[in-house]
Design an enzyme around this catalytic site. Structure first.
Site, mmCIF file in Angstrom:
data_model
loop_
_atom_site.group_PDB
_atom_site.id
_atom_site.type_symbol
_atom_site.label_atom_id
_atom_site.label_comp_id
_atom_site.label_asym_id
_atom_site.label_seq_id
_atom_site.Cartn_x
_atom_site.Cartn_y
_atom_site.Cartn_z
ATOM 1 C CE1 TYR A 36 1.018 -0.265 4.437
ATOM 2 C CE2 TYR A 36 -0.027 1.889 4.368
ATOM 3 C CZ TYR A 36 0.769 0.959 5.011
ATOM 4 O OH TYR A 36 1.326 1.275 6.228
ATOM 5 N NE ARG A 55 6.762 4.542 0.930
ATOM 6 C CZ ARG A 55 6.388 5.285 1.963
ATOM 7 N NH1 ARG A 55 7.228 5.513 2.949
ATOM 8 N NH2 ARG A 55 5.182 5.814 2.018
ATOM 9 N NE ARG A 103 -6.047 -19.705 4.431
ATOM 10 C CZ ARG A 103 -5.120 -20.488 4.964
ATOM 11 N NH1 ARG A 103 -5.003 -21.737 4.575
ATOM 12 N NH2 ARG A 103 -4.305 -20.017 5.907
ATOM 13 C CE LYS A 150 3.065 3.270 3.184
ATOM 14 N NZ LYS A 150 3.128 3.453 4.618
ATOM 15 C CD GLU A 182 9.762 1.777 11.035
ATOM 16 O OE1 GLU A 182 9.769 2.737 10.255
ATOM 17 O OE2 GLU A 182 9.535 0.613 10.658
ATOM 18 C CG LEU A 206 8.209 2.285 5.196
ATOM 19 C CD1 LEU A 206 8.158 1.144 4.182
ATOM 20 C CD2 LEU A 206 6.828 2.882 5.379
HETATM 21 N N1 PLP Z 1 7.504 3.811 9.250
HETATM 22 C C1 PLP Z 1 6.372 3.088 9.241
HETATM 23 C C2 PLP Z 1 6.369 1.727 9.831
HETATM 24 C C3 PLP Z 1 5.205 3.620 8.661
HETATM 25 O O1 PLP Z 1 4.070 2.885 8.637
HETATM 26 C C4 PLP Z 1 5.235 4.932 8.125
HETATM 27 C C5 PLP Z 1 4.040 5.521 7.526
HETATM 28 O O2 PLP Z 1 2.964 4.983 7.547
HETATM 29 C C6 PLP Z 1 6.443 5.644 8.169
HETATM 30 C C7 PLP Z 1 7.568 5.051 8.731
HETATM 31 C C8 PLP Z 1 6.536 7.038 7.614
HETATM 32 O O3 PLP Z 1 6.464 7.020 6.202
HETATM 33 P P1 PLP Z 1 5.907 8.285 5.384
HETATM 34 O O4 PLP Z 1 6.788 9.451 5.749
HETATM 35 O O5 PLP Z 1 6.052 7.911 3.962
HETATM 36 O O6 PLP Z 1 4.486 8.469 5.809
#
Ligand code: PLP
Length: 285
Positions: A36, A55, A103, A150, A182, A206
């Site tokens: 997503y 991304r 499935r 993502k 994070e 991420l």
């Molecule tokens: N890290 C994670 C795990 C996230 O889910 C997100 C955003 O949803 C981010 C970092 C920040 O990413 P962005 O700046 O693209 O929103």
């Protein structure tokens, strides 16, 4: 439930959100097998669309999922959704799953991906959060080892955010093997001695689209910027702590596990970055 009145895109059609349906055998529903994106839209213009698309393409490649659209195809969906909403600021959510199949864990032979996109009105963070700051709690990072993808499989993030909510906090500050990773849905920034420090861009986080943006804003505001592993003691003893994400933009974290971060007030590095962030958004007007 009270459905938002916006239209959405589902497999080639534009429909009211309440009317969009998918199969119970969709691999997104069954396995969380999909990717997503969340793209903020300011003054009806997508912000950093190219970076979001890059991304998304990378994530789909990493899981062997065919990206159903090229750049023009995605931009068309985004523009039509933005046009279908009256909101000045919006965020576009889109996801692609590996489609509908019997499935079975292994990839199906030839299944059409399920493509879904919607827009929501975006209320930018208000004064309470910008000036008052957020509360966070520390937590061991229990997610998988490919946090750079993502993926719509977000159970780890759901449990982490719920952990924060149950303690009256806004976000978690996660550590893996003693090092900062994070938040549940945000990147984190530590300020020590005037330098803005972020966790390395590896498989454990991420890379937010605001990750690169923060690096640019530091350059613009002459704030030293560094990327390195940060131990828990360094984070707990920092001068300032901030988070970034598409929907929270950049916000200060003023309390960690109930203790004040630095002065317990949003600090000078945050003030500079927030002003530069707002300036970049206002340039879109
Ligand atoms: N890290 C994670 C795990 C996230 O889910 C997100 C955003 O949803 C981010 C970092 C920040 O990413 P962005 O700046 O693209 O929103």
């Amino acid at each position: 439930m009270d459905w938002p009145q916006s239209i959405c895109y589902i497999n080639g059609e534009y429909l009211p959100l309440a009317e969009a349906k998918i199969s119970v055998l969709d691999r997104g529903f069954i396995f969380g097998d999909g990717i997503y994106e969340v793209v903020p839209v300011y003054y009806r213009k997508p912000f950093r669309f190219e970076q979001h698309l890059a991304r998304f393409e990378r994530s789909t490649r990493e899981i062997g999922l065919a990206n159903p659209f090229d750049r023009a195809g995605w931009l068309d969906v985004v523009e039509r959704l933005v046009a279908g909403s009256t909101a000045e600021h919006q965020f576009i959510y889109w996801q692609v799953t590996r489609g509908v199949a019997r499935r079975d864990f292994a990839f199906p032979a030839d299944t059409t991906p399920t493509v879904f996109a919607m827009t929501s009105p975006f209320t930018r963070p208000g004064a309470a959060q910008r000036d008052g700051g957020l509360k966070a709690v520390t937590r061991a990072d229990e997610r998988w080892l490919r946090c750079d993808i993502k993926s719509v499989s977000l159970l780890g993030a759901v449990l982490a955010r719920q952990f924060a909510v149950e303690q009256g906090a806004d976000e978690v500050v996660q550590f893996r093997d003693g090092c900062l990773t994070e938040g549940s849905s945000s990147n984190l920034w530590v300020v020590r001695g005037g330098t803005v420090i972020g966790a390395p861009r590896d498989r454990l986080i991420l890379e937010g689209i605001r990750y690169g943006f923060v690096a640019e804003l530091c350059e613009r505001t002459s704030l030293p910027f560094e990327v390195r592993r940060l131990g828990q003691a360094e984070v707990e003893g920092c001068d300032e702590l901030m988070l970034t994400s598409a929907t929270r933009e950049i916000l200060p974290i003023v309390s960690l596990d109930g203790r004040a971060v630095g002065s317990g007030r949003p600090g000078p590095a945050y003030a500079k970055l927030r002003a530069a962030y707002d300036q970049a958004i206002e340039a879109l007007r």
